[in-house]
Design a protein around this motif. Structure first.
Motif, PDB file in Angstrom:
ATOM      1  N   GLU A  87       0.805  -1.233   0.000  1.00  0.00           N
ATOM      2  CA  GLU A  87       0.000   0.000   0.000  1.00  0.00           C
ATOM      3  C   GLU A  87       0.840   1.287   0.000  1.00  0.00           C
ATOM      4  O   GLU A  87       0.317   2.360   0.282  1.00  0.00           O
ATOM      5  CB  GLU A  87      -0.984   0.045   1.184  1.00  0.00           C
ATOM      6  CG  GLU A  87      -1.955  -1.096   1.228  1.00  0.00           C
ATOM      7  CD  GLU A  87      -1.421  -2.294   2.001  1.00  0.00           C
ATOM      8  OE1 GLU A  87      -0.515  -2.099   2.835  1.00  0.00           O
ATOM      9  OE2 GLU A  87      -1.894  -3.412   1.784  1.00  0.00           O
TER      10      GLU A  87
ATOM     11  N   ASN B 217       2.235   2.941  -2.483  1.00  0.00           N
ATOM     12  CA  ASN B 217       1.831   3.860  -3.554  1.00  0.00           C
ATOM     13  C   ASN B 217       0.328   3.803  -3.824  1.00  0.00           C
ATOM     14  O   ASN B 217      -0.141   4.274  -4.870  1.00  0.00           O
ATOM     15  CB  ASN B 217       2.594   3.512  -4.851  1.00  0.00           C
ATOM     16  CG  ASN B 217       4.092   3.706  -4.684  1.00  0.00           C
ATOM     17  OD1 ASN B 217       4.525   4.713  -4.138  1.00  0.00           O
ATOM     18  ND2 ASN B 217       4.873   2.729  -5.151  1.00  0.00           N
ATOM     19  N   TRP B 218      -0.428   3.237  -2.830  1.00  0.00           N
ATOM     20  CA  TRP B 218      -1.890   3.113  -3.013  1.00  0.00           C
ATOM     21  C   TRP B 218      -2.535   4.474  -2.772  1.00  0.00           C
ATOM     22  O   TRP B 218      -2.263   5.148  -1.767  1.00  0.00           O
ATOM     23  CB  TRP B 218      -2.409   2.055  -2.037  1.00  0.00           C
ATOM     24  CG  TRP B 218      -3.883   1.760  -2.213  1.00  0.00           C
ATOM     25  CD1 TRP B 218      -4.605   1.823  -3.347  1.00  0.00           C
ATOM     26  CD2 TRP B 218      -4.787   1.355  -1.192  1.00  0.00           C
ATOM     27  NE1 TRP B 218      -5.904   1.482  -3.154  1.00  0.00           N
ATOM     28  CE2 TRP B 218      -6.054   1.184  -1.799  1.00  0.00           C
ATOM     29  CE3 TRP B 218      -4.657   1.099   0.174  1.00  0.00           C
ATOM     30  CZ2 TRP B 218      -7.180   0.779  -1.095  1.00  0.00           C
ATOM     31  CZ3 TRP B 218      -5.775   0.699   0.872  1.00  0.00           C
ATOM     32  CH2 TRP B 218      -7.028   0.539   0.259  1.00  0.00           C
ATOM     33  N   GLU B 219      -3.437   4.854  -3.689  1.00  0.00           N
ATOM     34  CA  GLU B 219      -4.067   6.178  -3.618  1.00  0.00           C
ATOM     35  C   GLU B 219      -4.867   6.378  -2.343  1.00  0.00           C
ATOM     36  O   GLU B 219      -4.870   7.466  -1.768  1.00  0.00           O
ATOM     37  CB  GLU B 219      -4.972   6.362  -4.857  1.00  0.00           C
ATOM     38  CG  GLU B 219      -5.659   7.720  -4.878  1.00  0.00           C
ATOM     39  CD  GLU B 219      -6.565   7.872  -6.098  1.00  0.00           C
ATOM     40  OE1 GLU B 219      -7.230   8.917  -6.198  1.00  0.00           O
ATOM     41  OE2 GLU B 219      -6.597   6.951  -6.933  1.00  0.00           O
ATOM     42  N   TYR B 220      -5.543   5.302  -1.884  1.00  0.00           N
ATOM     43  CA  TYR B 220      -6.408   5.432  -0.698  1.00  0.00           C
ATOM     44  C   TYR B 220      -5.753   4.863   0.576  1.00  0.00           C
ATOM     45  O   TYR B 220      -6.426   4.599   1.564  1.00  0.00           O
ATOM     46  CB  TYR B 220      -7.735   4.697  -0.953  1.00  0.00           C
ATOM     47  CG  TYR B 220      -8.491   5.249  -2.137  1.00  0.00           C
ATOM     48  CD1 TYR B 220      -9.182   6.454  -2.038  1.00  0.00           C
ATOM     49  CD2 TYR B 220      -8.488   4.572  -3.354  1.00  0.00           C
ATOM     50  CE1 TYR B 220      -9.855   6.965  -3.123  1.00  0.00           C
ATOM     51  CE2 TYR B 220      -9.167   5.072  -4.446  1.00  0.00           C
ATOM     52  CZ  TYR B 220      -9.858   6.276  -4.323  1.00  0.00           C
ATOM     53  OH  TYR B 220     -10.528   6.770  -5.402  1.00  0.00           O
TER      54      TYR B 220
ATOM     55  N   TYR C 144      -3.594   6.254   2.797  1.00  0.00           N
ATOM     56  CA  TYR C 144      -3.593   7.150   3.971  1.00  0.00           C
ATOM     57  C   TYR C 144      -4.959   7.221   4.645  1.00  0.00           C
ATOM     58  O   TYR C 144      -5.062   6.988   5.863  1.00  0.00           O
ATOM     59  CB  TYR C 144      -3.107   8.528   3.530  1.00  0.00           C
ATOM     60  CG  TYR C 144      -3.074   9.540   4.659  1.00  0.00           C
ATOM     61  CD1 TYR C 144      -2.142   9.442   5.683  1.00  0.00           C
ATOM     62  CD2 TYR C 144      -3.985  10.596   4.681  1.00  0.00           C
ATOM     63  CE1 TYR C 144      -2.111  10.358   6.703  1.00  0.00           C
ATOM     64  CE2 TYR C 144      -3.965  11.527   5.706  1.00  0.00           C
ATOM     65  CZ  TYR C 144      -3.029  11.403   6.716  1.00  0.00           C
ATOM     66  OH  TYR C 144      -2.999  12.314   7.732  1.00  0.00           O
TER      67      TYR C 144
END
Length: 305
Positions: free
Chosen positions: A274, A276-279, A281
Motif C-alpha cells: 500500500e 503507492n496506493w491512492e487510498y 492514507y
C-alpha cells in the motif's frame, strides 16, 4: 500570717503559724543543696526537680511525700515532646510544710494563695497539694478541647472532599499532641489516686478525679478519631492515585494500536504494501478510528468507566 519574698533566690513563702508554704522558682544546684540540708530532704529527689522532662510520679521519703506534676503550656504549638508541651512542678510536703519547686513562673501558686489561703478556706498542707493538683489537671482542659475541635474540623474537610487542605504532617502533630497529653494525664491519675487528704477536703479531691476521668474520655475519643482519620486520609489519597493511574492506562490503551500502526508504516523500506496506493492514507486513518471505537465500546461494556 506572714508572706515573704526573696528576690535574689526567687523564693516566696507563706505561713499561718501552723502551715508553711515555700515556693522556689528556677533554683540552681546550690540553692537545692541549701534546702536539702535545711529541711532534711533527699538531695537526689531534689535533683529530679532540675530535670525538665521528668514525668509525673509520687515517692514517699523519710520526712516528706514527694510529687512531680506537669502543668500544660498554653503557648505550645504542635509540641513534639512532653517538655515542650508542659512545665514541671515538684512538691515536697508533710503535715507542716509544703515546698514547691519549678523552673518557670507558675500562676497557679499565686492564685491558690489568693483564693484559698488568704480567705482561710484551706489550712492543711494536704489541702494545698489538692488545689495544686486541681489547677495542674485543669490546665489541660482547654488544650484537650482544642484537640477535639481540630479533629472535628479535619474530619469535616476529609468527608466533604476537601482533604487537600490538610496534610499528613498536620495529622501527625495532632496525633502526637494527643498521645503526649494522654500519657501525662494517665501518669497524673496514678499520682492523684494515691493522694490522701483531710475529710473536709475529700470533695475537692473527688472533683480532681472527676476532671481526670473527663479528660481521659475526651483524649481517648480524640486519639481514636485521629488514628481513624489518618487511615481514611491515606485510603482516600490511595484511591485518588489509583484513579490517576487508571486514567493514564485507559489513555495509553487508546493510543497503543494507532502508535503500532504508525510505527509499521513509518519504516523506510522501498517495497511496502500500500505504499503507492491512492487510498492508503485515509484507509489507515479509518482503521485507527475503528480500533479506537471498538476499544471504547469494549471498556463501556466492561464498565471500566
Amino acid at each position: 500570717m506572714d508572706i515573704g519574698m526573696n528576690t535574689k533566690l526567687n523564693i516566696s513563702s507563706w505561713s499561718n503559724g501552723i502551715t508553711e508554704w515555700i515556693d522556689i522558682t528556677d533554683p540552681g544546684p546550690d540553692e537545692l543543696k541549701e534546702f536539702s540540708g535545711k529541711y532534711g530532704l533527699d538531695y537526689y529527689a531534689l535533683a529530679d526537680c532540675l530535670e525538665p522532662a521528668h514525668l509525673p510520679k509520687k515517692e514517699t521519703l523519710e520526712n516528706f511525700t514527694f510529687l512531680i506534676l506537669r502543668v500544660y503550656n498554653d503557648g505550645a504549638v504542635n509540641p513534639s515532646s512532653i517538655r515542650q508541651m508542659s512545665n514541671k512542678i515538684a512538691i515536697f510536703y508533710n503535715d507542716r510544710v509544703v515546698l514547691t519547686v519549678h523552673r518557670v513562673h507558675a500562676a497557679i501558686v499565686a492564685e491558690i494563695r489568693d483564693k484559698f489561703l488568704e480567705t482561710k478556706q484551706i489550712t492543711e498542707p494536704s489541702e494545698i497539694v489538692t488545689r495544686i493538683m486541681y489547677y495542674a489537671v485543669k490546665s489541660y482542659e482547654t488544650g484537650t478541647e482544642q484537640l477535639s475541635d481540630r479533629i472535628d474540623r479535619m474530619e469535616k474537610l476529609v468527608f466533604t472532599g476537601r482533604q487537600s487542605r490538610i496534610t499528613l504532617e498536620q495529622l501527625y502533630y495532632l496525633k502526637n499532641h494527643c498521645r503526649l497529653t494522654r500519657r501525662i494525664i494517665s501518669l497524673t491519675r496514678e499520682v492523684i489516686h494515691q493522694h490522701v487528704t483531710t475529710p473536709a477536703d475529700s470533695a475537692a479531691l473527688q472533683d480532681v478525679k472527676d476532671l481526670l476521668v473527663k479528660l481521659m474520655l475526651s483524649l481517648d475519643e480524640t486519639h481514636d478519631d485521629a488514628s481513624n482519620l489518618s487511615t481514611i486520609y491515606l485510603s482516600i489519597m490511595s484511591v485518588k492515585t489509583n484513579d490517576v493511574m487508571k486514567l493514564l492506562t485507559i489513555v495509553s490503551v487508546f493510543f497503543l494500536p494507532p502508535t503500532f500502526i504508525v510505527g509499521i508504516y513509518g519504516m523506510n523500506f522501498t517495497s511496502m504494501p500500500e505504499l503507492n496506493w491512492e487510498y492508503g492514507y485515509p484507509t489507515v486513518l479509518a482503521v485507527m478510528l475503528v480500533i479506537s471505537v471498538f476499544i471504547f465500546i469494549w471498556f463501556k461494556r466492561k464498565k471500566v468507566f
